[in-house]
Motif scaffolding. Structure first.
Motif: not given
Length: 328
Positions: A52-56, A72-77, A90-94
């Motif tokens: 999850v933290t490595a997606l982007l 967004v699919v992961a973060v919605e969960q 932690s999942t997107a910006v950084v």
């Protein structure tokens, strides 16, 4: 644009949902409120193991090389299960910023399960949950730097703090602060969408099991209508989140029609904030006073929703951005 998710997106959502269901996140949240942060740290380690933290982040830096749609699919969960911590950061910006600047050394702790956070001088002036983070960053203009925490403030969400930070060592001088802000707002929108879905599920379950006058509460027409309004708001917001994610992923591609990405992100933020707020109010109306109490899981969702409604841009700011885009 296609708004239907592919099979791999459904599989990603299902795997995260199953893992978080087994983890008993409400119990972890209550432990954090009581001062025990270890279960939350363990949860983030498991989330990192799922990627999850490595997606982007780019594959060359150990990331997944995925896009905003997967994020967004992961973060919605994560929102649906009320996961504590700096989720959008932690999942997107950084991960996107550190991948764009080639800072593998700062990415590795995040990939290992240590959350990271950031303050953004336009949309998120304070950094969330710095105490739990291995990396604290700040964006001032186009300058990205590590940051030192100055003052920490409590939030309406007892699991969340926000901190004033001071920029320290420069990481990069020319980052795309606008795109970083869009990612933060988009991830927060997805998290709010998940919170709304979670509150709708809690209210619906209560309406089915609670009886009055010998009948389930959910059999009364007024209750049905209120819950249906929430379901409609959630389902109307979800395509806006997916559409904004597609716009983020397509940005800069030469074979796509140019679009106003920030407008699409802000539209999603407005819709998701409205859906989450409606879900919170309807949940309280359905459950009554028990929804306020710590013993019921709804209370955990209520406070997190209230804290996130103004994170990464207030509703007024996002409405103004949409208005400026359609009526310049």
């Amino acid at each position: 644009m296609r708004f239907l998710l592919e099979t791999e997106h459904a599989d990603l959502a299902s795997s995260i949902d199953a893992m978080l269901s087994r983890a008993d996140v409400p119990k972890i949240v209550r432990a954090l409120v009581d001062g025990d942060a270890q279960p939350t740290a363990d949860l983030w380690s498991r989330l990192a193991d799922t990627g999850v933290t490595a997606l982007l982040a780019d594959e060359e830096f150990g990331g997944m090389g995925a896009g905003a749609v997967e994020m967004v699919v992961a973060v919605e969960q994560l929102g649906r299960h009320c996961v504590p911590g700096p989720v959008a950061e932690s999942t997107a910006v950084v991960p996107w910023l550190l991948s764009a600047t080639g800072r593998r050394d700062l990415l590795e702790p995040l990939f290992a399960g240590q959350p990271a956070t950031i303050a953004h001088d336009l949309l998120a002036r304070r950094a969330a949950d710095t105490a739990s983070c291995s990396t604290v960053l700040a964006i001032r203009g186009s300058r990205l730097s590590t940051a030192t925490v100055r003052d920490t403030h409590r939030s309406v969400d007892p699991t969340r703090t926000v901190s004033d930070v001071e920029p320290d060592e420069t990481v990069a001088d020319d980052v795309d602060a606008r795109r970083a802000g869009d990612l933060g707002a988009l991830a927060t929108s997805a998290q709010l969408l998940g919170l709304a879905s979670g509150m709708l599920a809690l209210a619906t379950d209560h309406a089915r099991s609670r009886t009055q006058f010998g009948r389930p509460v959910g059999s009364f027409q007024a209750v049905k209508h209120h819950l249906a309004d929430v379901a409609i708001a959630v389902e109307m917001a979800r395509p806006l989140v997916h559409g904004a994610a597609l716009a983020v992923d397509a940005e800069g591609a030469t074979d796509t029609v140019p679009t106003d990405v920030t407008r699409d992100v802000s539209a999603a933020a407005v819709a998701c904030g409205r859906a989450a707020d409606l879900a919170a109010r309807t949940g309280l109306q359905t459950l009554g006073a028990i929804g306020y109490t710590r013993e019921h899981d709804l209370s955990l969702y209520l406070t997190k929703t209230r804290a996130l409604l103004t994170a990464w841009g207030t509703p007024a700011l996002h409405r103004r951005r949409v208005l400026e885009a359609i009526a310049p």
